[in-house]
Structure formats: C-alpha cells, structure tokens
Design an enzyme around this catalytic site. Structure first.
Site, PDB file in Angstrom:
ATOM      1  N   ASP A  14       0.867  -1.181   0.000  1.00 34.51           N
ATOM      2  CA  ASP A  14       0.000   0.000   0.000  1.00 34.51           C
ATOM      3  C   ASP A  14       0.901   1.227   0.000  1.00 34.51           C
ATOM      4  O   ASP A  14       2.097   1.142   0.298  1.00 34.51           O
ATOM      5  CB  ASP A  14      -0.886  -0.013   1.259  1.00 34.51           C
ATOM      6  CG  ASP A  14      -1.791   1.212   1.331  1.00 34.51           C
ATOM      7  OD1 ASP A  14      -2.353   1.598   0.284  1.00 34.51           O
ATOM      8  OD2 ASP A  14      -1.933   1.804   2.422  1.00 34.51           O
ATOM      9  N   SER A  15       0.287   2.375  -0.263  1.00 36.64           N
ATOM     10  CA  SER A  15       1.021   3.633  -0.206  1.00 36.64           C
ATOM     11  C   SER A  15       1.524   3.922   1.212  1.00 36.64           C
ATOM     12  O   SER A  15       2.464   4.682   1.378  1.00 36.64           O
ATOM     13  CB  SER A  15       0.095   4.760  -0.649  1.00 36.64           C
ATOM     14  OG  SER A  15      -1.093   4.745   0.134  1.00 36.64           O
ATOM     15  N   TYR A  46      -0.582   8.530  -2.143  1.00 34.95           N
ATOM     16  CA  TYR A  46      -0.581   8.309  -3.596  1.00 34.95           C
ATOM     17  C   TYR A  46      -1.835   8.942  -4.235  1.00 34.95           C
ATOM     18  O   TYR A  46      -1.854   9.211  -5.429  1.00 34.95           O
ATOM     19  CB  TYR A  46      -0.616   6.815  -3.910  1.00 34.95           C
ATOM     20  CG  TYR A  46       0.667   6.022  -3.716  1.00 34.95           C
ATOM     21  CD1 TYR A  46       1.798   6.550  -3.098  1.00 34.95           C
ATOM     22  CD2 TYR A  46       0.729   4.707  -4.176  1.00 34.95           C
ATOM     23  CE1 TYR A  46       2.950   5.782  -2.925  1.00 34.95           C
ATOM     24  CE2 TYR A  46       1.876   3.934  -4.019  1.00 34.95           C
ATOM     25  CZ  TYR A  46       2.987   4.475  -3.403  1.00 34.95           C
ATOM     26  OH  TYR A  46       4.115   3.709  -3.253  1.00 34.95           O
ATOM     27  N   GLY A  47      -2.870   9.082  -3.422  1.00 34.64           N
ATOM     28  CA  GLY A  47      -4.192   9.434  -3.970  1.00 34.64           C
ATOM     29  C   GLY A  47      -4.287  10.783  -4.636  1.00 34.64           C
ATOM     30  O   GLY A  47      -5.213  11.049  -5.391  1.00 34.64           O
ATOM     31  N   CYS A  77      -3.814  -0.998  -2.002  1.00 35.74           N
ATOM     32  CA  CYS A  77      -4.117   0.408  -2.253  1.00 35.74           C
ATOM     33  C   CYS A  77      -5.099   0.543  -3.412  1.00 35.74           C
ATOM     34  O   CYS A  77      -4.839   0.062  -4.517  1.00 35.74           O
ATOM     35  CB  CYS A  77      -2.818   1.130  -2.596  1.00 35.74           C
ATOM     36  SG  CYS A  77      -3.017   2.883  -2.866  1.00 35.74           S
ATOM     37  N   GLU A 156      -5.864   9.199   9.475  1.00 36.05           N
ATOM     38  CA  GLU A 156      -4.440   9.148   9.854  1.00 36.05           C
ATOM     39  C   GLU A 156      -4.235   9.758  11.239  1.00 36.05           C
ATOM     40  O   GLU A 156      -3.417   9.299  12.022  1.00 36.05           O
ATOM     41  CB  GLU A 156      -3.586   9.936   8.844  1.00 36.05           C
ATOM     42  CG  GLU A 156      -3.584   9.363   7.453  1.00 36.05           C
ATOM     43  CD  GLU A 156      -2.381   8.483   7.164  1.00 36.05           C
ATOM     44  OE1 GLU A 156      -1.345   8.708   7.776  1.00 36.05           O
ATOM     45  OE2 GLU A 156      -2.515   7.567   6.326  1.00 36.05           O
ATOM     46  N   CYS A 188     -11.315   3.038  -0.498  1.00 41.21           N
ATOM     47  CA  CYS A 188     -10.024   3.554  -0.032  1.00 41.21           C
ATOM     48  C   CYS A 188      -9.645   2.787   1.227  1.00 41.21           C
ATOM     49  O   CYS A 188     -10.508   2.473   2.054  1.00 41.21           O
ATOM     50  CB  CYS A 188     -10.157   5.054   0.262  1.00 41.21           C
ATOM     51  SG  CYS A 188      -8.713   5.775   1.054  1.00 41.21           S
ATOM     52  N   HIS A 190      -8.401   3.628   3.938  1.00 44.64           N
ATOM     53  CA  HIS A 190      -8.624   4.257   5.244  1.00 44.64           C
ATOM     54  C   HIS A 190     -10.088   4.217   5.710  1.00 44.64           C
ATOM     55  O   HIS A 190     -10.361   4.341   6.895  1.00 44.64           O
ATOM     56  CB  HIS A 190      -8.188   5.719   5.180  1.00 44.64           C
ATOM     57  CG  HIS A 190      -6.713   5.902   5.113  1.00 44.64           C
ATOM     58  ND1 HIS A 190      -5.935   5.286   4.153  1.00 44.64           N
ATOM     59  CD2 HIS A 190      -5.860   6.605   5.899  1.00 44.64           C
ATOM     60  CE1 HIS A 190      -4.664   5.637   4.341  1.00 44.64           C
ATOM     61  NE2 HIS A 190      -4.602   6.433   5.392  1.00 44.64           N
TER      62      HIS A 190
HETATM   63  N1  DGL Z   1      -4.066   3.832   0.101  1.00 43.78           N
HETATM   64  C1  DGL Z   1      -4.775   4.883  -0.585  1.00 43.78           C
HETATM   65  C2  DGL Z   1      -5.996   4.273  -1.307  1.00 43.78           C
HETATM   66  O1  DGL Z   1      -6.546   3.264  -0.896  1.00 43.78           O
HETATM   67  C3  DGL Z   1      -5.199   5.992   0.349  1.00 43.78           C
HETATM   68  C4  DGL Z   1      -4.051   6.821   0.888  1.00 43.78           C
HETATM   69  C5  DGL Z   1      -3.276   7.497  -0.217  1.00 43.78           C
HETATM   70  O2  DGL Z   1      -3.783   8.472  -0.829  1.00 43.78           O
HETATM   71  O3  DGL Z   1      -2.157   7.088  -0.466  1.00 43.78           O
HETATM   72  O4  DGL Z   1      -6.418   4.785  -2.300  1.00 43.78           O
END
Ligand code: DGL
Length: 274
Positions: A14-15, A46-47, A77, A156, A188, A190
């Site tokens: 994941d990011s 990453y988003g 991710c 977060e 997502c 989170h």
């Molecule tokens: N892991 C990213 C997603 O599921 C969320 C956090 C990010 O923007 O990196 O899209």
C-alpha cells in the site's frame, strides 16, 4: 509461470499504513497464510498524485516484495489498483489481486440494479476504474463516484469519531443520497475505520439503511477463493506478519495498530529502501 511454493508468504502493499486494513481482513479470513506487508510510508499519499507517478511507485513496491519471494501479490491500495493493476499483471509472473474488482463485485451484489455509490481518493475517481469494474460485472448498474480526500488525513490522525469526521463525511455523502444510491463502496484503505459512522450518517440522511461495502473484506474473500481454486493455500501453521516500511514516521506504532486492529507487539518491522 514456474511452480509456486505454497508455503511462501503473500505480499501485500500500500502507499502507507492504511492497507493494514486489508492485511487484517486477509489475516482474519486466512489464518495459515504468512503475510509480508510493505507500506510506502516515505511517499504516502498516492491518492493525490498522477497516474504516471503512481505506476512508477507501484513497480518499485512490487519489485521489493518479489525479492521476498512472495507467492501472490495483493495490491491493498485502491489508487494503485485503479491505475497500475494491468501493468503489474503483465509484468509479474505471480497472481496479482487488486481491491477494485472485488469491491465492485460486492458493491453490485449489494445494490441490485440500483445506483452504486463509491467514495475514494481523487486519483481513484479520476481513473474511472470503479466505473469500468462495475460495468464489467453488470452494465445496468450506474456508478456515482465521489472523491473524499479529507477522510484520509482524518483517519491518519485517529479522528474517526466526533463532529469533525461526521460533518466531513456528511458533506461527501449528501450528493450520493440525493442521487439515490442503493449501496456504497468504501473505495479507499482508510475508510473501513469510518464504516460504522458512515453507515449511521447514510441512514440518517436517507431515512433508510444503505448497505456499506468494505472492499478490504471483499478482497480477502476473493483471495480465499483464488487460493482454493488454484490450490495455493498454505498448510496449517501459525501465521506470521512482517512489516516493511520505507520510512518510520513518528507515531508509527500508534497509527499501524489502529489500522491493524491490534498492537504491533511481537511483529517484525523493518525499514527498507525502494
Ligand atoms: N491507500 C490509498 C488508497 O486506498 C489511500 C491513501 C493514499 O492516498 O495514499 O487509495
């Protein structure tokens, strides 16, 4: 594709640490599987980045996990799954599972033929990946997608209850309810931590209950099916989870344990360069 060692770990990346929600769902569903989780904590988020950059990052994360001889790769991710899954499938010679297709399938099952809401990062929404995955499943289901970027930093920070996340979620959910969605996909990593609050808010806004689909759980279910179908499941044994991160941010343990749902005690955590 050479023969796969079923005792090898499953790689998950994941990011950042949010993908631990997916690792947690996998650990719950598949208690014999060793997992190596890579969180690119040095480059998160990453988003908000371009597809080009996310693809580059995804390639380096996958290469690191291949070095660890994983038998299968789970892209936890959503943003990476949205823009890089085809590239990873072409370039790697192990099975690759993303979170978008399982999430879309579970969403279609929950919405019937009604409209399906999806909340995700800006990158995931812009990619149109959920729209394509839903159309592949049932072309009559219309997707209403909404970027919900503020929810990532709130989670977060550990702000998953109270007025601030509630009002932010309401702002994103109102247009979905007005569009008469029949189910909502949490697109997502989170958002599963906000699932109960989102469920309550949707019900309050719509005056009826709207099913909320957690793509982490849908992915774990699909992974179980793939391991069974391809006879790739590990023998019975106590599972291990190793964490690799590209930076060890302050409050790492706090944040990681929130996504994972338990403390990090006894887990190996290693800082790696990509
Ligand atoms: N892991 C990213 C997603 O599921 C969320 C956090 C990010 O923007 O990196 O899209």
């Amino acid at each position: 594709m050479s023969a796969i060692d079923v005792t090898a770990p499953i790689g998950v990346f994941d990011s950042g640490l949010g993908g631990l929600t997916v690792a947690r769902a996998i650990a719950d569903a598949l208690p014999n599987e060793h997992l190596v989780y890579l969180g690119d904590t040095a480059r998160v988020p990453y988003g908000t980045r371009s597809a080009h950059t996310v693809i580059r990052y995804a390639r380096s994360c996958a290469a690191k996990l291949i070095e660890r001889r994983v038998k299968l790769l789970v892209v936890a991710c959503n943003t990476v799954s949205a823009v890089a899954i085809d590239m990873l499938r072409v370039e790697l010679d192990i099975p690759v599972l993303g979170v978008i297709e399982p999430g879309a399938r579970a969403g279609v099952a929950a919405s019937g033929t009604g409209r399906l809401g999806v909340i995700a990062t800006a990158g995931t929404v812009a990619s149109g990946a959920y729209v394509r995955a839903v159309a592949a499943e049932n072309s009559r289901v219309e997707v209403v997608a909404q970027a919900a970027p503020l929810l990532v930093p709130l989670v977060e920070e550990g702000w998953t209850t109270g007025e601030v996340p509630r009002l932010a979620a309401r702002r994103y959910l109102t247009p979905m309810v007005e569009a008469d969605i029949k189910a909502l996909v949490l697109g997502c990593t989170h958002y599963p931590l906000l699932a109960s609050m989102i469920t309550t808010e949707l019900e309050e806004l719509a005056g009826r209950s709207i099913p909320v689909v957690d793509s982490a759980r849908a992915t774990a279910d699909e992974l179980s099916a793939i391991l069974e179908e391809r006879a790739l499941g590990a023998p019975e044994r106590p599972a291990e989870l190793s964490l690799l991160v590209t930076d060890l941010p302050e409050r790492f343990a706090d944040s990681a344990s929130r996504f994972l749902g338990h403390s990090l005690e006894g887990l190996s955590v290693e800082a790696v360069d990509l």
